[in-house]
Design an enzyme around this catalytic site. Structure first.
Site, short mmCIF file in Angstrom:
data_model
loop_
_atom_site.label_atom_id
_atom_site.label_comp_id
_atom_site.label_asym_id
_atom_site.label_seq_id
_atom_site.Cartn_x
_atom_site.Cartn_y
_atom_site.Cartn_z
N GLU A 1 -6.58 4.15 7.83
CA GLU A 1 -6.66 6.00 7.26
C GLU A 1 -8.17 6.42 7.09
O GLU A 1 -8.83 7.61 7.01
CB GLU A 1 -5.45 6.07 6.29
CG GLU A 1 -4.06 5.87 7.94
CD GLU A 1 -2.93 5.79 6.66
OE1 GLU A 1 -2.62 5.60 5.38
OE2 GLU A 1 -1.86 4.86 7.37
N HIS B 1 -9.32 0.82 4.57
CA HIS B 1 -8.14 0.96 5.46
C HIS B 1 -8.07 1.49 6.74
O HIS B 1 -8.95 2.85 6.29
CB HIS B 1 -7.04 1.68 4.53
CG HIS B 1 -5.65 1.71 4.98
ND1 HIS B 1 -5.67 2.54 6.19
CD2 HIS B 1 -4.80 0.83 4.37
CE1 HIS B 1 -4.26 2.89 6.54
NE2 HIS B 1 -3.28 1.28 5.79
N ASN C 1 1.13 -1.14 0.34
CA ASN C 1 0.10 0.23 0.51
C ASN C 1 0.73 1.05 -0.16
O ASN C 1 2.25 1.79 1.42
CB ASN C 1 -0.87 0.02 1.21
CG ASN C 1 -1.71 1.15 1.24
OD1 ASN C 1 -1.95 1.82 0.47
ND2 ASN C 1 -2.06 1.35 2.49
N GLY D 1 2.40 1.53 10.65
CA GLY D 1 3.38 2.82 10.79
C GLY D 1 4.29 3.01 11.53
O GLY D 1 4.91 4.31 11.89
N GLU E 1 -5.67 -5.18 10.90
CA GLU E 1 -4.38 -4.47 10.90
C GLU E 1 -4.21 -3.82 12.01
O GLU E 1 -4.76 -2.39 11.93
CB GLU E 1 -4.31 -2.90 9.54
CG GLU E 1 -4.09 -3.98 8.48
CD GLU E 1 -3.65 -2.67 7.20
OE1 GLU E 1 -2.10 -3.25 6.47
OE2 GLU E 1 -4.39 -1.94 7.12
N SER F 1 3.93 -2.53 10.07
CA SER F 1 4.95 -2.41 10.21
C SER F 1 6.30 -4.08 9.56
O SER F 1 6.74 -4.46 10.66
CB SER F 1 5.21 -2.44 12.02
OG SER F 1 4.98 -0.91 12.30
N LYS G 1 -0.18 4.29 -0.28
CA LYS G 1 -0.47 5.34 0.21
C LYS G 1 -0.15 7.10 -0.84
O LYS G 1 -0.59 6.46 -2.12
CB LYS G 1 0.04 5.75 1.97
CG LYS G 1 0.01 4.84 2.57
CD LYS G 1 -0.13 4.76 4.35
CE LYS G 1 0.12 4.01 4.59
NZ LYS G 1 -0.03 3.73 5.33
C1 PEP Z 1 -0.51 0.22 5.71
O1 PEP Z 1 -0.53 1.29 5.87
O2 PEP Z 1 -1.57 -0.67 5.57
C2 PEP Z 1 0.36 -0.31 6.70
C3 PEP Z 1 0.72 -1.82 7.60
O3 PEP Z 1 1.50 0.35 6.36
P1 PEP Z 1 3.63 -0.29 7.66
O4 PEP Z 1 3.37 -0.88 7.02
O5 PEP Z 1 4.10 1.16 7.24
O6 PEP Z 1 2.57 -0.66 9.30
#
Ligand code: PEP
Length: 246
Positions: free
Chosen positions: A93, A91, A9, A169, A163, A208, A11
């Site tokens: 966000e 997601h 992803n 992040g 998630e 992460s 973003k």
């Molecule tokens: C994400 O934004 O879906 C995500 C998992 O980000 P990260 O891997 O950077 O934690």
């Protein structure tokens, strides 16, 4: 058997120059055994698809309508025309920054499926929700409300991504045991969703994930891959993630 999926992803990241160099660096990815998917910014879907043939390209969001007076929205029908293979829906966000609720997300899921896009439905709890002990019922609601009214003919087109918001992040990955506990719970809940085959539905972990922690996660029975933000931006770490799934 469920195939392992590694989904990047991006973003609102990666400019043209970065996409060109990423595409050049992943030309040698044809020997990987997992499904390698990336969701760039929607304006770059076609470019990435043309340049990186070993990767299936998708969108990070879509509208709950095909067309109409919805300024700034992304039509799932047009995403399909553009060559998108999948769309990420819900997601954290989108939920937190854009206020998308489960009812709207369900409409998006149904509309994307109707347009023959695969759907990755994201669910996840905040740190506060985890610490309050309420997270299991919150996750269950997100899952069941997001998947209402799925037609059995679309059961092969649904993937789930767990998630935890506190792991996105932050560098704070859920332990393999924490992730497996939730994945098993989600798989159990999927059994009650009419039209879905719980055993065949891939459930990805996101938060992460990096080349140095993916193997411990994938060793678990119900973890079928990863949705990856930061570590999918660099071609070497994306390739390593895909290779480590073997
Ligand atoms: C994400 O934004 O879906 C995500 C998992 O980000 P990260 O891997 O950077 O934690």
């Amino acid at each position: 058997m469920r195939k392992v999926h590694i989904v990047g992803n991006w973003k609102m990241n990666q400019n043209l120059e970065e996409i060109n160099s990423f595409s050049g660096a992943v030309q040698d990815m044809n020997d990987i055994s997992c499904e390698a998917w990336i969701a760039p910014q929607a304006i770059h879907i076609n470019l990435l698809k043309m340049k990186a043939s070993s990767i299936k390209v998708g969108a990070q969001n879509c509208s709950n309508h095909d067309s109409g007076a919805f300024t700034g929205e992304l039509s799932p029908k047009s995403l399909k025309d553009l060559g998108a293979h999948f769309v990420i829906v819900g997601h954290s966000e989108r939920r937190a920054i854009f206020g998308e609720d489960d009812a709207l997300l369900n409409e998006k899921v149904l509309k994307a499926l109707e347009n023959n896009l695969k759907v990755i439905l994201c669910v996840g709890e905040t740190l506060e929700e985890r610490e309050s002990g309420e997270f299991k019922s919150i996750l269950k609601n997100q899952l069941l409300l997001g998947l209402k009214n799925i037609s059995a003919s679309k059961k092969g087109d649904i993937l789930i991504a767990y998630e935890p918001v506190w792991a996105i992040g932050t560098g704070k990955v859920a332990s393999p045991a924490q992730a497996q506990e939730v994945h098993a719970l989600l798989r159990e809940e999927l059994k009650s969703v009419s039209g879905l085959d719980a055993q065949q539905t891939p459930i990805l972990y996101g938060g992460s994930v990096k080349p140095d922690n993916i193997q411990g996660l994938l060793e678990n029975a119900d973890i079928d891959g990863a949705l990856v933000g930061g570590a999918s931006l660099k071609p070497d770490s994306f390739k390593d993630l895909c290779k480590l799934t073997k």
